[in-house]
Write a protein that holds these residues in place. Structure first.
Motif, mmCIF file in Angstrom:
data_model
loop_
_atom_site.group_PDB
_atom_site.id
_atom_site.type_symbol
_atom_site.label_atom_id
_atom_site.label_comp_id
_atom_site.label_asym_id
_atom_site.label_seq_id
_atom_site.Cartn_x
_atom_site.Cartn_y
_atom_site.Cartn_z
ATOM 1 N N ARG A 13 34.739 20.684 13.384
ATOM 2 C CA ARG A 13 35.992 20.839 12.611
ATOM 3 C C ARG A 13 36.213 19.661 11.667
ATOM 4 O O ARG A 13 37.341 19.403 11.242
ATOM 5 N N ASP A 14 35.139 18.928 11.347
ATOM 6 C CA ASP A 14 35.198 17.738 10.488
ATOM 7 C C ASP A 14 36.051 16.629 11.090
ATOM 8 O O ASP A 14 36.596 15.781 10.374
ATOM 9 N N GLY A 15 36.159 16.626 12.433
ATOM 10 C CA GLY A 15 36.881 15.568 13.119
ATOM 11 C C GLY A 15 35.984 14.371 13.361
ATOM 12 O O GLY A 15 34.787 14.382 13.034
ATOM 13 N N LEU A 16 36.581 13.330 13.940
ATOM 14 C CA LEU A 16 35.870 12.079 14.174
ATOM 15 C C LEU A 16 35.851 11.742 15.654
ATOM 16 O O LEU A 16 36.867 11.876 16.339
ATOM 17 N N ILE A 17 34.693 11.303 16.124
ATOM 18 C CA ILE A 17 34.567 10.847 17.507
ATOM 19 C C ILE A 17 34.205 9.363 17.508
ATOM 20 O O ILE A 17 33.617 8.860 16.549
ATOM 21 N N LEU A 32 26.351 16.056 7.782
ATOM 22 C CA LEU A 32 26.043 17.084 6.781
ATOM 23 C C LEU A 32 27.302 17.571 6.062
ATOM 24 O O LEU A 32 27.212 18.338 5.108
ATOM 25 N N SER A 33 28.468 17.123 6.514
ATOM 26 C CA SER A 33 29.738 17.521 5.903
ATOM 27 C C SER A 33 30.224 16.425 4.964
ATOM 28 O O SER A 33 30.608 15.343 5.406
ATOM 29 N N HIS A 38 33.350 11.516 3.782
ATOM 30 C CA HIS A 38 34.371 10.842 2.965
ATOM 31 C C HIS A 38 35.522 10.340 3.833
ATOM 32 O O HIS A 38 36.087 9.278 3.565
ATOM 33 N N ARG A 39 35.873 11.098 4.880
ATOM 34 C CA ARG A 39 36.917 10.636 5.813
ATOM 35 C C ARG A 39 36.511 9.321 6.471
ATOM 36 O O ARG A 39 37.343 8.434 6.656
ATOM 37 N N VAL A 147 40.395 2.066 14.282
ATOM 38 C CA VAL A 147 40.455 3.158 13.312
ATOM 39 C C VAL A 147 40.896 4.435 14.032
ATOM 40 O O VAL A 147 40.668 4.575 15.229
ATOM 41 N N PRO A 148 41.539 5.361 13.314
ATOM 42 C CA PRO A 148 41.921 6.630 13.946
ATOM 43 C C PRO A 148 40.695 7.482 14.283
ATOM 44 O O PRO A 148 39.686 7.418 13.589
ATOM 45 N N TYR A 149 40.820 8.264 15.353
ATOM 46 C CA TYR A 149 39.738 9.166 15.762
ATOM 47 C C TYR A 149 40.369 10.324 16.532
ATOM 48 O O TYR A 149 41.514 10.254 16.954
ATOM 49 N N ASP A 150 39.587 11.379 16.723
ATOM 50 C CA ASP A 150 40.070 12.565 17.437
ATOM 51 C C ASP A 150 39.649 12.586 18.906
ATOM 52 O O ASP A 150 40.317 13.209 19.718
#
Length: 191
Positions: A13-17, A32-33, A38-39, A147-150
């Motif tokens: 879902r283009d989230g960050l871990i 690959l996204s 860019h995020r 940094v923010p992450y999911d």
């Protein structure tokens, strides 16, 4: 659900871990996204044009994103998985922002089973940059991640020694870390 499945869902879902390696905690996005990449730049406040390495789960994934010579394979099989980033000519499947216009990409294969399982299940490389604002210390604990992450994948307190970055074509160590003597000795065998 397992932590691996949860992480893959976030990445798809283009989230960050935030994930453990044998060195520091990494900030992972689907490499690959273009949107997810860019995020990562935005969240880290990292200058565009400054390359970001990627992490792969195995040699097949590495071959899919980079041109790997026979000598480079010998190096990779000697030092990876492990705390080494190998810089190789990049293929066009990755967003160009990752290579910063250099035509090369840094590739890690972390010596962390859960992290490699996540990458394998995603079936795509993830960004391999430390989970911190640019210019601040790389995190070795969850509390140091700034940094923010999911999703955070716990790996305990990590060593804190960054990976050794090696440009294989020029046979230069771009950033010293662990194993420098062994890497230098390997390059001498190629002379």
């Amino acid at each position: 659900m397992s932590i691996v499945s949860d992480a893959v869902q976030v990445l798809r879902r283009d989230g960050l871990i935030v994930y453990p390696t044998e060195t520091v905690y990494g900030l992972g996005a689907d490499a690959l996204s273009e949107y997810a990449v860019h995020r990562v730049y935005e969240i880290k406040n990292r200058p565009m044009g400054k390359p970001i390495s990627v992490a792969v789960s195995d040699e097949d994934m590495m071959a899919a994103i980079a041109d790997v010579s026979d000598e480079a394979w010998e190096f990779i099989r000697t030092f990876l998985p492990g705390p080494v980033t190998v810089v190789l000519p990049v293929k066009s499947c990755l967003p160009s922002v990752l290579s910063g216009g250099t035509g090369k990409i840094g590739i890690r294969m972390p010596n962390n089973t859960v992290t490699r399982e996540i990458i394998d299940e995603l079936d795509a490389p993830i960004t391999a940059t430390s989970a911190n604002l640019s210019g601040t210390p790389a995190p070795v604990t969850k509390e140091q991640v700034n940094v923010p992450y999911d999703l955070f994948i716990e790996g305990g307190e990590l060593s804190g020694t960054p990976s050794t970055v090696v440009d294989f074509e020029s046979r230069q160590i771009l950033r010293p870390g662990d194993d420098i003597e062994r890497i230098a000795a390997f390059f001498r065998t190629l002379e």
